[in-house]
Design an enzyme around this catalytic site. Structure first.
Site, PDB file in Angstrom:
ATOM      1  N   GLU A 163      -0.553  -1.569  -2.064  1.00 17.07           N
ATOM      2  CA  GLU A 163      -0.465  -2.857  -1.370  1.00 17.07           C
ATOM      3  C   GLU A 163       0.848  -2.925  -0.598  1.00 17.07           C
ATOM      4  O   GLU A 163       1.834  -2.302  -0.965  1.00 17.07           O
ATOM      5  CB  GLU A 163      -0.559  -4.005  -2.380  1.00 17.07           C
ATOM      6  CG  GLU A 163       0.459  -3.975  -3.516  1.00 17.07           C
ATOM      7  CD  GLU A 163       1.774  -4.638  -3.170  1.00 17.07           C
ATOM      8  OE1 GLU A 163       1.836  -5.328  -2.134  1.00 17.07           O
ATOM      9  OE2 GLU A 163       2.749  -4.460  -3.920  1.00 17.07           O
ATOM     10  N   LYS A 219       4.013   3.722  -0.649  1.00 19.34           N
ATOM     11  CA  LYS A 219       4.587   2.413  -0.988  1.00 19.34           C
ATOM     12  C   LYS A 219       6.063   2.518  -1.345  1.00 19.34           C
ATOM     13  O   LYS A 219       6.890   1.757  -0.830  1.00 19.34           O
ATOM     14  CB  LYS A 219       3.805   1.789  -2.151  1.00 19.34           C
ATOM     15  CG  LYS A 219       4.373   0.447  -2.626  1.00 19.34           C
ATOM     16  CD  LYS A 219       4.365  -0.590  -1.517  1.00 19.34           C
ATOM     17  CE  LYS A 219       5.106  -1.866  -1.902  1.00 19.34           C
ATOM     18  NZ  LYS A 219       4.447  -2.639  -2.942  1.00 19.34           N
ATOM     19  N   PHE A 264      14.505  -6.409   9.876  1.00 17.24           N
ATOM     20  CA  PHE A 264      15.210  -6.076   8.630  1.00 17.24           C
ATOM     21  C   PHE A 264      16.626  -5.549   8.876  1.00 17.24           C
ATOM     22  O   PHE A 264      17.260  -5.047   7.962  1.00 17.24           O
ATOM     23  CB  PHE A 264      14.402  -5.080   7.779  1.00 17.24           C
ATOM     24  CG  PHE A 264      13.084  -5.623   7.350  1.00 17.24           C
ATOM     25  CD1 PHE A 264      12.988  -6.451   6.248  1.00 17.24           C
ATOM     26  CD2 PHE A 264      11.926  -5.355   8.067  1.00 17.24           C
ATOM     27  CE1 PHE A 264      11.778  -6.996   5.860  1.00 17.24           C
ATOM     28  CE2 PHE A 264      10.708  -5.884   7.698  1.00 17.24           C
ATOM     29  CZ  PHE A 264      10.631  -6.706   6.586  1.00 17.24           C
ATOM     30  N   CYS A 275      10.170  -6.452  -6.272  1.00 13.87           N
ATOM     31  CA  CYS A 275       9.722  -5.153  -5.741  1.00 13.87           C
ATOM     32  C   CYS A 275      10.870  -4.230  -5.366  1.00 13.87           C
ATOM     33  O   CYS A 275      11.111  -3.236  -6.037  1.00 13.87           O
ATOM     34  CB  CYS A 275       8.803  -5.379  -4.539  1.00 13.87           C
ATOM     35  SG  CYS A 275       7.212  -6.111  -4.962  1.00 13.87           S
TER      36      CYS A 275
END
Length: 469
Positions: A163, A219, A264, A275
Site C-alpha cells: 500500500e 514500499k 517533500f 510508517c
C-alpha cells in the site's frame, strides 16, 4: 467506478483481515468499487464501531464512504475467521507491523497470526494477499508457512500488494493510486489481482508486476527515499543555522531543478507517524541481517537528523522565551504527526511538547483532532479545546502541526490574546512578513532571526484531499 464483467465470471469476494487504518480504508473502498467485502478483526470494539458506521480514527472522507458502503449491502464486519475463510476468494492481510519492543526490527507476530489463521481454515483454492509493510523475504517465508499448515498445500497461493497511502488522503490514494504493484509467483495469482483491481485498472492506472521480494522492497524503498529527502533539507537547515543562510531560499532554488523537485523538500520539524520512522529502522535492521547493512547505513543518519530537529525546535523556543523555559507558558499548536490526521505515533509535535514540559514550561496543547490520543500518550500536559484557549496569555506560541486553522490564523487576533508576541513556526507554514509587521518575534528552523516570507514549492496532490470522490 465499478466492476466490469470478465468472461461471465462472478466478481471475486474479498476479505480484509485487520481493520485498522489501512484495513478499514481498503475494505470500504473495495465495497465502493462494487465487491462483496467482509472485514475481519480480533478487536470486537473496532468491529462494532465500523458495523455501526463509525470510523475508529480520523480520516477525511472515510466516514461518508463507510456509510455508503454499508448502505449498499456489500460490506460487513466480523471477528470470525471461519466465516472469512468460507467467504473470500481473495484475502487481503492488512495488520500492523510495529517496531519490535526489543530492537529496531519489525514485529511480525500479527502478520504471522493472520496468515496462519486463514491458512488453517481455507479449504478451496484462494489467494492470500499481503499489504502490510514487511521485511524483505517475508512473502517467501509466509508462502512456505501457509502451504505447510493448509489442507490445500501448494494450491493455496500468496501474493504481495504493497500500500502507498498517505494519512489524510487515504480514500483518494486507494481509489485513484498513482500505481499498483503486484508481487506474484504465478499467472493465476496475477489474474486474481487484476480481477480484484479491475475498476482501478480500467482507469489506466500503471501496474508493475514483479516477484514477491521486489514488491516487498518497493514500499520500504519508497519510504526510505521520502525520509531521506525530508532529512536532507533539514540537514541543510542545520548548515543554514550555523552560517546565517536561509533554508527556505535554498529549498526553493533546489525545487526548480526538475531532477530534484519540490515535493517533500520542505524544511521543518521533520517526519513522524506510524510508517516512516519505524520502516526505515526496520529496513536498516533487515539489511544488516542480510549482510548488506552498509548499503543503507545512511538511514541511521537520516533518523538522527530527523530527531535532532525536535531538540533544535526546543532550543529556538527557549531562545524566544529569553533563555529559560522554567515557568514559561507555551502554546503548542498541534499534536498529530501531520494535519488531517489524529495519529500521534512518533509525532514530532508531541515530542517537542514533552521536552518543553521536562524543562519546566507550562505547556498547553491544542490539536483539532488528536487531543484525545495525545492525552493518552502524555497525560501530564495540559489540553484545551480551542486555539484561543491554547494561546491565552502564552509567552511563546509554537506551531508544530500545520493544520489550516493555524496557517490561516489572524496575527492581530492572536496578538490580542497572548502575553508576548513570540512565535516559533515549526513547519514553515506561516507568512513571516505578516507576523513581523504586526509586532511578532518570528523564528523558524534554518532561517535567520529576521526572516522574510519565502513561497515554497507546493503540489496540488499534497493539499487538502478532495472529498467528493
Amino acid at each position: 467506478m465499478s466492476i466490469s464483467p470478465q468472461n461471465d465470471q462472478p466478481a471475486p469476494r474479498v476479505t480484509v483481515i485487520g481493520t485498522g487504518y489501512l484495513g478499514a480504508t481498503h475494505a470500504v473502498c473495495m465495497a465502493i468499487m462494487g465487491f462483496d467485502v467482509l472485514g475481519v478483526d480480533v478487536d470486537q470494539r473496532k468491529i462494532d464501531m465500523l458495523a455501526a458506521g463509525k470510523v475508529p480514527f480520523f480520516e477525511p472522507g472515510l466516514p461518508e464512504k463507510l456509510e455508503e458502503a454499508l448502505a449498499s449491502g456489500r460490506l460487513r464486519f466480523s471477528t470470525d475467521f471461519d466465516e472469512a475463510a468460507a467467504f473470500g476468494d481473495v484475502h487481503f492481510v492488512c495488520v500492523g507491523t510495529p517496531q519490535a519492543p526489543d530492537s529496531a526490527a519489525a514485529d511480525m507476530r500479527y502478520v504471522d497470526a493472520a496468515f496462519t489463521a486463514l491458512a488453517t481454515r481455507i479449504d478451496r483454492k484462494a489467494l492470500l494477499v499481503g499489504k502490510s509493510t514487511v521485511p524483505i523475504g517475508t512473502a517467501a517465508r509466509l508462502t512456505s508457512m501457509v502451504q505447510s499448515v493448509s489442507p490445500l498445500g501448494a494450491e493455496l497461493e500468496l501474493a504481495w500488494n504493497p500500500e502507498f497511502l498517505r494519512e489524510g488522503f487515504a480514500v483518494q490514494d486507494t481509489l485513484f493510486p498513482d500505481r499498483l504493484v503486484f508481487g506474484v509467483g504465478s499467472a493465476w495469482a496475477e489474474q486474481q489481482l487484476r480481477r480484484v483491481f479491475a475498476p482501478i485498472l480500467d482507469l489506466d492506472t500503471p501496474v508493475i508486476v514483479a516477484d514477491l521480494a521486489t514488491s516487498e522492497l518497493v514500499k520500504v524503498a519508497a519510504n526510505s527515499f521520502l525520509a531521506t529527502k525530508i532529512s536532507f533539507i533539514n540537514a541543510m537547515a542545520e548548515i543554514c543555522e550555523a552560517t546565517g543562510a536561509d533554508v527556505n531560499h535554498l529549498a526553493k532554488a533546489l525545487s526548480m531543478d526538475d531532477r530534484i523537485g519540490g515535493r517533500f523538500l520542505k524544511p521543518g520539524l521533520g517526519f513522524g507517524g506510524g510508517c516512516l520512522p519505524k520502516d526505515i529502522r526496520a529496513f536498516k535492521y533487515r539489511a544488516e541481517e542480510l549482510g548488506v547493512g552498509q548499503a543503507v547505513s545512511f538511514l541511521g543518519e537520516v533518523d538522527s537528523i530527523n530527531n535532532r530537529r525536535r531538540v533544535r525546535t526546543v532550543d529556538l523556543i527557549r531562545e524566544l522565551a529569553g533563555g529559560n523555559l522554567e515557568g514559561q507558558r507555551v502554546a503548542a499548536l498541534g499534536a498529530a504527526f501531520k494535519p488531517n490526521s489524529d495519529d500521534v505515533r512518533d509525532a514530532p509535535a508531541l515530542d517537542v511538547a514533552r521536552l518543553l514540559y521536562l524543562e519546566g514550561a507550562i505547556v498547553t496543547v491544542y490539536d483539532p483532532e488528536a487531543n484525545s490520543n495525545a492525552h493518552r500518550a502524555y497525560p501530564d500536559l495540559n489540553y484545551v479545546g480551542t486555539m484561543a484557549e491554547a494561546v491565552d496569555q502564552a509567552d511563546v506560541v509554537a506551531l508544530l502541526t500545520e493544520w489550516s486553522e493555524f496557517r490561516d490564523a489572524d496575527p492581530d487576533e492572536l496578538g490580542a490574546l497572548v502575553a508576548h508576541k513570540r512565535i516559533l513556526d515549526g513547519r514553515h507554514a506561516l507568512n513571516a512578513n505578516d507576523y513581523t509587521s504586526k509586532g511578532w518575534q518570528y523564528r523558524a528552523l534554518g532561517r535567520p532571526a529576521q526572516a522574510a516570507t519565502v513561497e515554497l514549492a507546493s503540489d496540488v496532490r499534497d493539499e487538502t484531499p478532495t472529498l467528493a470522490l
